[in-house]
Design a protein around this motif. Structure first.
Motif, mmCIF file in Angstrom:
data_model
loop_
_atom_site.group_PDB
_atom_site.id
_atom_site.type_symbol
_atom_site.label_atom_id
_atom_site.label_comp_id
_atom_site.label_asym_id
_atom_site.label_seq_id
_atom_site.Cartn_x
_atom_site.Cartn_y
_atom_site.Cartn_z
ATOM 1 N N ASP A 30 -9.046 23.647 1.958
ATOM 2 C CA ASP A 30 -8.659 24.136 3.282
ATOM 3 C C ASP A 30 -7.306 24.839 3.240
ATOM 4 O O ASP A 30 -7.118 25.874 3.887
ATOM 5 N N THR A 37 -6.575 28.743 4.160
ATOM 6 C CA THR A 37 -5.554 29.091 5.150
ATOM 7 C C THR A 37 -4.506 30.015 4.533
ATOM 8 O O THR A 37 -4.042 30.959 5.187
ATOM 9 N N ALA A 91 -4.263 34.497 9.813
ATOM 10 C CA ALA A 91 -3.831 33.165 10.255
ATOM 11 C C ALA A 91 -2.354 33.218 10.612
ATOM 12 O O ALA A 91 -1.583 33.987 10.038
ATOM 13 N N ALA A 110 -0.013 27.630 11.085
ATOM 14 C CA ALA A 110 -1.179 27.025 10.428
ATOM 15 C C ALA A 110 -0.956 26.935 8.924
ATOM 16 O O ALA A 110 -1.355 25.951 8.293
ATOM 17 N N ALA A 168 -0.879 23.491 6.809
ATOM 18 C CA ALA A 168 -1.796 23.290 5.680
ATOM 19 C C ALA A 168 -1.035 22.962 4.404
ATOM 20 O O ALA A 168 -1.454 22.092 3.623
#
Length: 96
Positions: free
Chosen positions: A45, A49, A58, A62, A66
Motif C-alpha cells: 500500500d 501511494t 495522491a 497520504a 503511508a
C-alpha cells in the motif's frame, strides 16, 4: 460473611472456563502467516501511494501517512526478529 462450600465450588466451576486455554488461539503458524500477509500488504500500500504521489495523483498527506505506517511496520518486524534471535541464542546457551 457466610461462605458455604457448595457456593465456593459453584463459583469456582463458573470461573474455570475463563482460565482454560482457547483451542483456536493455539495456531501460531496461522497467526504468523496472517502477520506476514498484513506486513506485506502495508508495504505494498505504501508503494502504491508513493507511486501515486510521484505522478501527482495522491496528496502529500497520504504519502506521509503511508510512510509512517511502513516505518512502524518495519520497526515492529525488526523488534520481533531481534527477540526471536535473542530467544534462540538463549536456548543455545542452555546446558544439555
Amino acid at each position: 460473611m457466610d461462605i458455604k462450600p457448595i457456593n465456593a465450588a459453584q463459583n469456582y466451576a463458573a470461573a474455570r472456563p475463563a482460565t482454560e486455554p482457547n483451542a483456536g488461539q493455539g495456531d501460531v503458524g496461522g497467526a504468523a502467516k496472517g502477520l506476514a500477509r498484513d506486513f506485506a500488504a502495508t508495504l505494498q500500500d505504501a508503494e502504491v501511494t508513493a507511486k501515486a504521489a510521484m505522478s501527482g495523483e495522491a496528496d502529500p498527506h497520504a504519502l506521509v501517512q503511508a510512510l509512517a505506517q511502513t516505518e512502524l511496520a518495519v520497526e515492529t518486524a525488526v523488534t520481533v526478529r531481534d527477540k526471536v534471535v535473542e530467544a534462540y541464542q538463549e536456548i543455545l546457551r542452555m546446558p544439555v
